[in-house]
Design a protein around this motif. Structure first.
Motif, PDB file in Angstrom:
ATOM      1  N   MET A   1      28.876  65.933  76.674  1.00 11.31           N
ATOM      2  CA  MET A   1      29.031  64.556  77.461  1.00 11.31           C
ATOM      3  C   MET A   1      28.878  65.009  78.780  1.00 11.31           C
ATOM      4  O   MET A   1      29.615  65.895  79.240  1.00 11.31           O
ATOM      5  CB  MET A   1      30.322  64.153  77.228  1.00 11.31           C
ATOM      6  N   PRO A   2      28.209  64.413  79.679  1.00  8.92           N
ATOM      7  CA  PRO A   2      27.862  64.712  81.021  1.00  8.92           C
ATOM      8  C   PRO A   2      29.077  64.367  81.725  1.00  8.92           C
ATOM      9  O   PRO A   2      29.844  63.398  81.232  1.00  8.92           O
ATOM     10  CB  PRO A   2      26.550  63.793  81.531  1.00  8.92           C
ATOM     11  N   TYR A   3      29.514  64.709  82.952  1.00 10.50           N
ATOM     12  CA  TYR A   3      30.803  64.585  83.663  1.00 10.50           C
ATOM     13  C   TYR A   3      30.517  63.190  84.434  1.00 10.50           C
ATOM     14  O   TYR A   3      31.592  62.625  84.712  1.00 10.50           O
ATOM     15  CB  TYR A   3      31.069  65.690  84.695  1.00 10.50           C
ATOM     16  N   ILE A   4      29.522  62.791  84.528  1.00  9.50           N
ATOM     17  CA  ILE A   4      29.458  61.361  85.355  1.00  9.50           C
ATOM     18  C   ILE A   4      28.532  60.466  84.316  1.00  9.50           C
ATOM     19  O   ILE A   4      27.714  61.030  83.276  1.00  9.50           O
ATOM     20  CB  ILE A   4      28.647  61.493  86.757  1.00  9.50           C
ATOM     21  N   LYS A   5      28.249  59.021  84.431  1.00  8.69           N
ATOM     22  CA  LYS A   5      27.642  58.362  83.440  1.00  8.69           C
ATOM     23  C   LYS A   5      26.022  58.417  83.802  1.00  8.69           C
ATOM     24  O   LYS A   5      25.831  57.809  84.768  1.00  8.69           O
ATOM     25  CB  LYS A   5      28.194  56.661  83.556  1.00  8.69           C
ATOM     26  N   LEU A   6      25.354  58.975  82.863  1.00  3.43           N
ATOM     27  CA  LEU A   6      23.946  58.948  82.976  1.00  3.43           C
ATOM     28  C   LEU A   6      23.385  58.411  81.894  1.00  3.43           C
ATOM     29  O   LEU A   6      23.902  58.055  80.738  1.00  3.43           O
ATOM     30  CB  LEU A   6      23.533  60.466  83.226  1.00  3.43           C
ATOM     31  N   GLU A   7      22.156  57.963  82.096  1.00  5.58           N
ATOM     32  CA  GLU A   7      21.233  57.369  80.883  1.00  5.58           C
ATOM     33  C   GLU A   7      21.189  58.285  79.741  1.00  5.58           C
ATOM     34  O   GLU A   7      20.667  59.577  79.712  1.00  5.58           O
ATOM     35  CB  GLU A   7      19.816  56.632  81.405  1.00  5.58           C
ATOM     36  N   SER A   8      21.531  57.982  78.566  1.00  2.92           N
ATOM     37  CA  SER A   8      21.804  58.770  77.544  1.00  2.92           C
ATOM     38  C   SER A   8      20.106  59.175  76.780  1.00  2.92           C
ATOM     39  O   SER A   8      20.196  60.298  76.195  1.00  2.92           O
ATOM     40  CB  SER A   8      22.629  58.268  76.238  1.00  2.92           C
ATOM     41  N   HIS A   9      19.419  58.463  77.153  1.00  2.00           N
ATOM     42  CA  HIS A   9      18.066  59.103  76.602  1.00  2.00           C
ATOM     43  C   HIS A   9      17.293  60.035  77.534  1.00  2.00           C
ATOM     44  O   HIS A   9      16.232  60.443  77.365  1.00  2.00           O
ATOM     45  CB  HIS A   9      16.884  57.721  76.461  1.00  2.00           C
ATOM     46  N   LEU A  10      17.969  60.582  78.653  1.00  2.00           N
ATOM     47  CA  LEU A  10      17.345  61.281  79.615  1.00  2.00           C
ATOM     48  C   LEU A  10      18.235  62.667  79.752  1.00  2.00           C
ATOM     49  O   LEU A  10      19.049  62.742  80.563  1.00  2.00           O
ATOM     50  CB  LEU A  10      17.089  60.576  81.138  1.00  2.00           C
ATOM     51  N   PRO A  11      18.054  63.513  78.820  1.00  2.00           N
ATOM     52  CA  PRO A  11      18.822  64.766  79.135  1.00  2.00           C
ATOM     53  C   PRO A  11      18.369  65.744  80.127  1.00  2.00           C
ATOM     54  O   PRO A  11      17.350  65.524  80.789  1.00  2.00           O
ATOM     55  CB  PRO A  11      18.315  65.618  77.757  1.00  2.00           C
ATOM     56  N   GLY A  12      19.320  66.729  80.462  1.00  2.00           N
ATOM     57  CA  GLY A  12      18.790  67.635  81.581  1.00  2.00           C
ATOM     58  C   GLY A  12      18.780  66.917  83.074  1.00  2.00           C
ATOM     59  O   GLY A  12      19.388  66.186  83.245  1.00  2.00           O
ATOM     60  N   ILE A  13      17.500  67.424  83.659  1.00  2.00           N
ATOM     61  CA  ILE A  13      17.565  66.965  85.011  1.00  2.00           C
ATOM     62  C   ILE A  13      17.094  65.711  85.085  1.00  2.00           C
ATOM     63  O   ILE A  13      17.355  64.970  86.197  1.00  2.00           O
ATOM     64  CB  ILE A  13      16.403  68.048  85.813  1.00  2.00           C
ATOM     65  N   THR A  14      16.257  64.998  84.333  1.00  3.67           N
ATOM     66  CA  THR A  14      15.641  63.601  84.386  1.00  3.67           C
ATOM     67  C   THR A  14      16.677  62.648  84.580  1.00  3.67           C
ATOM     68  O   THR A  14      16.629  61.845  85.572  1.00  3.67           O
ATOM     69  CB  THR A  14      14.939  63.362  83.256  1.00  3.67           C
ATOM     70  N   GLY A  15      17.800  62.629  83.867  1.00  6.28           N
ATOM     71  CA  GLY A  15      18.931  61.683  84.220  1.00  6.28           C
ATOM     72  C   GLY A  15      19.541  61.763  85.454  1.00  6.28           C
ATOM     73  O   GLY A  15      19.840  60.634  85.892  1.00  6.28           O
ATOM     74  N   LEU A  16      19.676  62.863  85.800  1.00  6.02           N
ATOM     75  CA  LEU A  16      20.069  63.049  87.453  1.00  6.02           C
ATOM     76  C   LEU A  16      19.118  62.415  88.183  1.00  6.02           C
ATOM     77  O   LEU A  16      19.613  61.734  89.211  1.00  6.02           O
ATOM     78  CB  LEU A  16      20.438  64.521  87.615  1.00  6.02           C
ATOM     79  N   LEU A  17      18.056  62.937  88.196  1.00  9.21           N
ATOM     80  CA  LEU A  17      16.880  62.320  89.121  1.00  9.21           C
ATOM     81  C   LEU A  17      16.935  60.941  89.111  1.00  9.21           C
ATOM     82  O   LEU A  17      16.645  60.055  90.326  1.00  9.21           O
ATOM     83  CB  LEU A  17      15.336  63.060  88.965  1.00  9.21           C
ATOM     84  N   GLU A  18      16.814  60.221  87.957  1.00  5.41           N
ATOM     85  CA  GLU A  18      16.822  58.638  87.761  1.00  5.41           C
ATOM     86  C   GLU A  18      18.472  58.423  88.152  1.00  5.41           C
ATOM     87  O   GLU A  18      18.248  56.932  89.004  1.00  5.41           O
ATOM     88  CB  GLU A  18      16.814  58.308  86.315  1.00  5.41           C
ATOM     89  N   TYR A  19      19.499  59.006  88.286  1.00  2.00           N
ATOM     90  CA  TYR A  19      20.944  58.447  88.540  1.00  2.00           C
ATOM     91  C   TYR A  19      20.862  58.464  90.278  1.00  2.00           C
ATOM     92  O   TYR A  19      21.245  57.258  90.770  1.00  2.00           O
ATOM     93  CB  TYR A  19      22.048  59.259  88.090  1.00  2.00           C
ATOM     94  N   SER A  20      20.278  59.033  90.773  1.00  2.34           N
ATOM     95  CA  SER A  20      20.124  59.280  92.242  1.00  2.34           C
ATOM     96  C   SER A  20      18.733  59.382  92.846  1.00  2.34           C
ATOM     97  O   SER A  20      18.436  60.517  93.059  1.00  2.34           O
ATOM     98  CB  SER A  20      21.011  60.526  92.815  1.00  2.34           C
ATOM     99  N   LYS A  21      18.138  58.165  92.945  1.00  3.33           N
ATOM    100  CA  LYS A  21      16.565  58.272  93.331  1.00  3.33           C
ATOM    101  C   LYS A  21      16.598  58.587  94.719  1.00  3.33           C
ATOM    102  O   LYS A  21      15.499  59.351  95.097  1.00  3.33           O
ATOM    103  CB  LYS A  21      16.140  56.966  92.874  1.00  3.33           C
ATOM    104  N   ASP A  22      17.339  58.289  95.813  1.00  8.96           N
ATOM    105  CA  ASP A  22      17.236  58.620  97.136  1.00  8.96           C
ATOM    106  C   ASP A  22      17.057  60.170  97.240  1.00  8.96           C
ATOM    107  O   ASP A  22      16.488  60.826  98.128  1.00  8.96           O
ATOM    108  CB  ASP A  22      18.324  58.000  97.803  1.00  8.96           C
ATOM    109  N   THR A  23      18.187  60.986  96.525  1.00  7.23           N
ATOM    110  CA  THR A  23      18.155  62.357  96.751  1.00  7.23           C
ATOM    111  C   THR A  23      17.050  62.937  95.841  1.00  7.23           C
ATOM    112  O   THR A  23      16.616  63.884  96.144  1.00  7.23           O
ATOM    113  CB  THR A  23      19.456  63.017  96.279  1.00  7.23           C
TER     114      THR A  23
END
Lengths: 181, 189
Positions: free
Chosen positions: B1-23
Motif C-alpha cells: 500500500m502506498p503511503y499516500i492515496k494514489l490511483e490504484s491502476h497506476l503502479p510505480g512512478i506513473t501514479g506519483l506523476l499523475e498525483y502531482s502534475k505540477d512537479t
C-alpha cells in the motif's frame, strides 16, 4: 577543478547549467515549483528540507545556498541553521517539521528506509498527504542536485558569507528568473 | 500500500506523476531531454545507465521498467542483464564500461566519482558532454528511485505491465500521454 571543461568560472550548479542549457531549464523549473510554488509548507520549511538533505550528502555548495535561503525566510542566522542540520530534534521547530525532516533523512539513505511508523508520526503531527509527498520529492530532488554538483567536482566558494549575501535577491526573483538561479 | 492515496491502476512512478502534475512536468521534461534528446550516446546506452543505477538502488519497479526499455531498444536482453551483474565483463564498449562505472559511483555519492574513472572515460573517447549526461542521468535516477520507494508505491500485479510501459517509453517517450492514463484501468493490474 571540475571533472569536465565547463567553459565558465561560475560556482556550483550554475557552471553546470551554463554548460548544459537544455537540462538547465527543467532543473530550474523543478526547483521553482518545489521550493517556491503554492504549498502549505512555507518556503522556509521547504528550503530547510533541501538544506538538511544536502548536509547529509555533504554537498558544501547546496547546503550553503539553501541554508542561506532557509535562514532568509525563517529569520534565522547561519548558526541556527547549522544547529538544525546537526540536531533538529532538539531545536525550536514544529513537531510536524521534525517528523518531515526524519522522513527526508530516510529518503537520503534510500527510498526503502522510509518506514510506516515515520509516515504515521508525520500524519499524527498534522502532515497532509501532499506535504508528505512534497517532503519525499524535495529530499529525492536534492539527492539528484547534490550528486550533479559533486559528481562533476564543481567549484564552491569557501566563504559562507557569499551564499548569505545572495539569498535575498534569489528569494525575490526565484530559481528560473534570478541571475543567481 | 502506498503511503499516500494514489490511483490504484497506476503502479510505480506513473501514479506519483499523475498525483502531482505540477512537479511531474519538469521531471518529465528533464528525462525526455536526457534520455531521448539529441546525444552521441544511443537511447539504449542511456537506458543502461538508468538500469544500472536503479539496480544499485534496489528499486524493483525502475530496474524492471528500464531493463525492459533497454532490451527493446537493443533487440536483445543479454547486455542489460550483464551490466547489472558485472560491468567489466558485460558486452559493451570500453567507453560504456567507463561511463557505467561513473554512474555507479554517482549513485553512491557525488563525492565517490574518482579522477581515475573520469580519466578512464576520457581515454576511452568519452566527451565532456557524455560524462556530464552520464552523471546527470545517474543523479536523476537517484531521484526517481527514492521517489518511487520513499512513498511505498505498489508494483504491477502483472509482469506484462512492464512490456506495455517499455513500449510506451520507447515509442512515445517520457512526456505525459495526451489522453492521460484512464485507459489502463482494469486491464493492466
Amino acid at each position: 577543478m571540475a571533472h569536465i571543461d565547463l567553459g565558465n568560472e561560475l560556482p556550483g550548479i550554475r557552471g553546470l547549467m551554463a554548460f548544459s542549457p537544455l537540462t538547465e531549464k527543467p532543473l530550474n523549473a523543478l526547483a521553482e515549483v518545489l521550493l517556491r510554488g503554492d504549498n502549505s509548507l512555507t518556503r522556509g520549511e521547504r528550503e530547510l528540507i533541501g538544506t538538511y538533505v544536502s548536509y547529509l550528502n555533504d554537498c558544501f555548495f547546496c547546503q550553503n545556498v539553501h541554508g542561506a535561503m532557509a535562514g532568509h525566510y525563517l529569520g534565522c542566522n547561519i548558526e541556527e541553521i547549522d544547529a538544525i542540520k546537526k540536531d533538529f530534534i532538539n531545536q525550536n521547530i514544529t513537531a510536524k517539521m521534525k517528523a518531515l525532516l526524519t522522513i527526508a533523512g530516510s529518503v537520503q539513505k534510500g527510498g526503502k528506509h522510509v518506514s510506516h511508523d515515520q509516515i504515521e508520526l508525520a500524519k499524527i503531527e498534522g502532515a497532509s498527504d501532499m506535504e508528505i509527498h512534497d517532503t519525499v520529492l524535495i529530499a529525492a530532488s536534492f539527492c539528484m542536485f547534490n550528486r550533479y554538483v559533486d559528481g562533476l567536482a564543481t567549484l564552491a566558494p569557501e566563504d559562507r558569507q557569499f551564499y548569505i549575501n545572495r539569498a535575498p535577491q534569489r528569494a525575490e526573483e526565484g530559481y528560473t528568473a534570478s541571475v543567481y538561479k | 500500500m502506498p503511503y499516500i492515496k494514489l490511483e490504484s491502476h497506476l503502479p510505480g512512478i506513473t501514479g506519483l506523476l499523475e498525483y502531482s502534475k505540477d512537479t511531474a512536468q519538469p521531471i518529465r521534461d528533464l528525462t525526455q531531454v536526457l534520455l531521448r534528446g539529441p546525444s552521441s550516446l544511443s537511447e539504449a546506452e542511456r537506458e543502461l545507465i538508468a538500469t544500472v543505477v536503479s539496480h544499485g538502488n534496489q528499486c524493483v519497479f525502475c530496474t524492471t521498467a528500464h531493463t525492459a526499455a533497454a532490451d527493446l531498444l537493443a533487440g536483445e536482453s543479454e547486455t542489460a542483464a550483464c551490466v547489472k551483474t558485472d560491468i567489466e565483463t558485460a558486452p559493451v564498449s570500453e567507453k560504456m564500461k567507463a561511463l557505467l562505472t561513473i554512474a555507479k559511483q554517482t549513485r553512491e555519492s557525488g563525492k565517490s566519482v574518482t579522477e581515475d574513472s573520469i580519466t578512464r572515460a576520457k581515454v576511452a573517447g568519452a566527451t565532456d558532454i557524455e560524462i556530464h549526461d552520464t552523471v546527470l542521468i545517474a543523479a536523476l535516477f537517484c531521484l526517481y528511485n527514492r521517489y518511487v520507494d520513499g512513498l511505498g508505491t505498489s508494483l504491477p500485479e502483472n509482469e506484462e505491465y512492464y512490456g506495455v510501459l517499455a513500449d510506451r517509453i520507447v515509442y512515445h517517450g517520457y512526456t505525459r500521454l495526451p489522453q492521460g492514463y484512464d485507459h489502463l484501468k482494469g486491464n493492466n493490474r
